[in-house]
Design a protein around this motif. Structure first.
Motif, PDB file in Angstrom:
ATOM      1  N   MET A   1      50.241  30.073  35.455  1.00  0.00           N
ATOM      2  CA  MET A   1      49.919  31.381  35.978  1.00  0.00           C
ATOM      3  C   MET A   1      48.467  31.395  36.440  1.00  0.00           C
ATOM      4  SD  MET A   1      49.732  35.016  33.910  1.00  0.00           S
ATOM      5  CE  MET A   1      51.479  35.195  33.652  1.00  0.00           C
ATOM      6  N   LYS A   2      48.242  32.033  37.589  1.00  0.00           N
ATOM      7  CA  LYS A   2      46.890  32.165  38.133  1.00  0.00           C
ATOM      8  C   LYS A   2      46.496  33.633  38.156  1.00  0.00           C
ATOM      9  CE  LYS A   2      46.173  28.276  41.247  1.00  0.00           C
ATOM     10  NZ  LYS A   2      45.911  27.845  42.608  1.00  0.00           N
ATOM     11  N   LYS A   3      45.277  33.897  37.729  1.00  0.00           N
ATOM     12  CA  LYS A   3      44.738  35.263  37.776  1.00  0.00           C
ATOM     13  C   LYS A   3      43.405  35.210  38.500  1.00  0.00           C
ATOM     14  CE  LYS A   3      47.610  37.690  35.097  1.00  0.00           C
ATOM     15  NZ  LYS A   3      48.282  38.888  35.503  1.00  0.00           N
ATOM     16  N   LYS A   4      43.168  36.229  39.337  1.00  0.00           N
ATOM     17  CA  LYS A   4      41.901  36.294  40.075  1.00  0.00           C
ATOM     18  C   LYS A   4      41.159  37.566  39.694  1.00  0.00           C
ATOM     19  CE  LYS A   4      43.076  33.492  44.002  1.00  0.00           C
ATOM     20  NZ  LYS A   4      44.281  33.388  44.770  1.00  0.00           N
ATOM     21  N   PHE A   5      39.850  37.438  39.582  1.00  0.00           N
ATOM     22  CA  PHE A   5      38.997  38.563  39.220  1.00  0.00           C
ATOM     23  C   PHE A   5      37.758  38.589  40.092  1.00  0.00           C
ATOM     24  CE2 PHE A   5      41.312  37.145  35.511  1.00  0.00           C
ATOM     25  CZ  PHE A   5      41.862  38.327  35.020  1.00  0.00           C
ATOM     26  N   ILE A   6      37.190  39.788  40.243  1.00  0.00           N
ATOM     27  CA  ILE A   6      35.898  39.954  40.916  1.00  0.00           C
ATOM     28  C   ILE A   6      34.870  40.173  39.804  1.00  0.00           C
ATOM     29  CG2 ILE A   6      34.532  41.422  42.480  1.00  0.00           C
ATOM     30  CD1 ILE A   6      36.786  39.996  43.951  1.00  0.00           C
TER      31      ILE A   6
END
Length: 73
Positions: free
Chosen positions: A1-6
């Motif tokens: 699973m990939k998660k992206k954040f700022i």
């Protein structure tokens, strides 16, 4: 699973590198990258461990750069 954040408020390239190194050491993380220019954090890890990884990553970010906020991208 990939998660992206700022990473809002990130203003230190050295801090970004420290965050990346620390998050990569977390249990269940396959790969974590922090891009200082775009202020993006990408975490790839084991699905079942992702909630814990995100909580730990938020703590790492706060410990290294207290004014930085981790928001979903």
């Amino acid at each position: 699973m990939k998660k992206k954040f700022i990473l809002e408020g990130l203003d230190c390239a050295n801090c970004a590198a420290k965050m990346e190194k620390a998050i990569n050491k977390l249990d269940g993380v396959r790969e974590a990258t922090v891009n200082f220019i775009t202020r993006k954090l990408m975490i790839e890890g084991e699905d079942e461990k992702m909630p814990g990884i995100i909580k730990a990553a938020e703590k790492i970010v706060k410990d290294i750069e207290p004014d930085t906020v981790m928001k979903k991208a």
